[in-house]
Write an enzyme that holds these catalytic residues in place. Structure first.
Site, mmCIF file in Angstrom:
data_model
loop_
_atom_site.group_PDB
_atom_site.id
_atom_site.type_symbol
_atom_site.label_atom_id
_atom_site.label_comp_id
_atom_site.label_asym_id
_atom_site.label_seq_id
_atom_site.Cartn_x
_atom_site.Cartn_y
_atom_site.Cartn_z
ATOM 1 N N LYS A 77 1.224 -1.305 0.003
ATOM 2 C CA LYS A 77 -0.058 -0.045 0.229
ATOM 3 C C LYS A 77 1.006 0.780 -0.136
ATOM 4 C CE LYS A 77 -4.839 1.292 0.488
ATOM 5 N NZ LYS A 77 -5.809 0.349 0.020
ATOM 6 N N GLY A 177 -25.238 2.338 1.533
ATOM 7 C CA GLY A 177 -24.730 3.044 0.892
ATOM 8 C C GLY A 177 -24.525 2.571 -0.481
ATOM 9 N N GLY A 179 -23.944 3.147 -3.406
ATOM 10 C CA GLY A 179 -22.615 3.757 -4.934
ATOM 11 C C GLY A 179 -22.370 2.269 -5.630
ATOM 12 N N VAL A 181 -20.428 -0.112 -5.394
ATOM 13 C CA VAL A 181 -20.893 -1.723 -4.411
ATOM 14 C C VAL A 181 -22.311 -1.967 -4.521
ATOM 15 C CG1 VAL A 181 -20.070 -2.813 -2.450
ATOM 16 C CG2 VAL A 181 -18.149 -1.289 -3.513
ATOM 17 N N GLY A 182 -22.634 -0.841 -3.755
ATOM 18 C CA GLY A 182 -24.185 -1.621 -3.298
ATOM 19 C C GLY A 182 -25.314 -1.485 -4.134
#
Ligand code: NAD
Length: 368
Positions: A77, A177, A179, A181-182
């Site tokens: 990361k 949510g 967005g 993903v949702g």
């Protein structure tokens, strides 16, 4: 000296690199946590308040997620100190300087994260040749557009039917949510016969026992509307979404939304974690005691990183979806079968499996 090795354990980190270039005000950290399974993949996060500790924790989470997903990649990361709302040309200059600075770290492949996007990944690729989450024009697979993570969640839930009293056909789903993903999770679950009975975004929450028209709600959001001003269902307080009766509850927004305080209010059979770390350890324990099956984040939401890995290996969209299906299917089955055998918490089991895989991969490596 002490501080540098503060987070070290049997898995990593392998490298912690601090990058500083005053000529462009670049301050960044790269943690390559573990590369036993292959070069690390992990996002580049840009924010003013990032830290070395956060970078290490996120890198470790990627080691475990990539191992759990069975990818030939380790975890890494990077974090870049800066205001993500800065002018686009300044941001590009910083990201290019970062990518140049890590050009010789061949075991780190950069992906998008908070504060960075596809176009910036194209800049990283241009500078050092190693990035995922690229624009379609240069071989990228737009994982949010095709709903890679939402699709993976729907596959995870199909498997969960074998290990719980869940039936998706006719089942009720709540999504916190709405967005990338949702929306796609709701859409793919509707294909299995489920209906969306509760939904929220940052503007508000609504419930509809008969189910929302998902395509209409997606079109409404795409046109700039919000869940709050959608013309179906009834408006509810956002904090009451947790208590909407359903078969599947999907957190797909912020971390830490399921807590010790609100877990007793949930009326669902399964929680499929789309968001990262949406529940505290204490909350997951309460849910298990109440007979609610939790499919942990780094098992259930790996669709995005699986898609990114397929992109990196020059695969196309069709291969990405097939790989997500195959990997999430076998990994969720492995976790839930061991949960059924041992009675342990799903997160404990998933961590055990991921760590076992990393350790086995480490045994194949040349020792110096
Ligand atoms: P997104 O920005 O597309 O969607 C987030 C949605 O959550 C938006 O609709 C936003 O309005 C809503 N939201 C924000 N705050 C909220 C709140 N307090 N209550 C209810 N809704 C709220 O983001 P996304 O890509 O869908 O990611 C959602 C979560 O899933 C994040 O935690 C992300 O880290 C995680 N995740 C995403 C992917 C991926 O492939 N995109 C993969 C793994 C994990």
């Amino acid at each position: 000296m002490e501080e540098t090795f503060l987070y070290a354990d049997d898995l990593g980190p392998e490298k912690v690199i601090e990058i500083y270039d005053p000529s462009v005000s670049l301050k960044a950290i790269l943690v390559v946590d573990n590369v036993a399974a292959g070069p690390s993949i992990g996002g580049l996060r840009m924010a003013t308040d990032v830290s070395k500790e956060e970078c290490f924790r996120l890198a470790r989470a990627m080691t475990l997620k990539n191992a759990m997903a069975g990818l030939p990649h380790g975890g890494g990361k990077s974090v870049l100190f800066g205001d993500p709302t800065m002018p686009a040309e300044d941001k590009e200059r910083l990201v290019r300087a970062f990518a140049y600075a890590v050009k010789d770290v061949h075991d780190y492949i950069t992906g998008p994260d908070m504060g960075t996007n596809e176009a910036l990944m194209a800049c990283v690729k241009d500078m050092n040749g190693r990035a995922v989450g690229l624009p379609r024009e240069i071989g990228g697979i737009p994982l949010d557009e095709i709903g890679a993570t939402g699709f993976g969640l729907s596959v995870a839930l199909q498997v969960a039917q074998r290990y719980s009293d869940l039936y998706l056909d006719g089942g009720a789903v709540v999504v916190q949510g709405f967005g990338s993903v949702g929306q796609h999770a709701a859409r793919y679950l509707a294909e299995q016969g489920a209906r969306l009975v509760g939904v929220s975004d940052s503007q508000g929450a609504r419930a509809a026992a008969d189910g929302f028209d998902i395509d209409a709600l997606m079109a409404h959001k795409q046109a700039g509307g919000s869940v709050a001003d959608f013309n179906a269902g009834t408006s509810i307080a956002p904090e009451d979404l947790i208590a909407v009766e359903c078969d599947v509850w999907i957190p797909a927004a912020r971390p830490d939304v399921i807590t010790q305080a609100n877990a007793p209010r949930m009326h669902t059979r399964v929680v499929a974690q789309g968001a990262n770390i949406p529940a505290s350890a204490a909350a997951e324990k309460i849910l298990a005691e109440r007979g609610i099956l939790v499919i942990p984040d780094f098992v259930a939401n790996a669709g995005g990183v699986i898609c990114a890995a397929v992109e990196y290996h020059q695969g196309n969209e069709t291969l990405a979806m097939a790989t997500i299906e195959e990997k999430i299917h076998s990994n969720v089955a492995a976790v839930l079968a061991r949960v059924a055998d041992t009675g342990a918490l799903p997160r404990t089991v998933a961590l055990e499996i991921a760590r076992e895989r990393v350790r086995r991969a480490m045994e194949f490596r040349h020792t110096h």
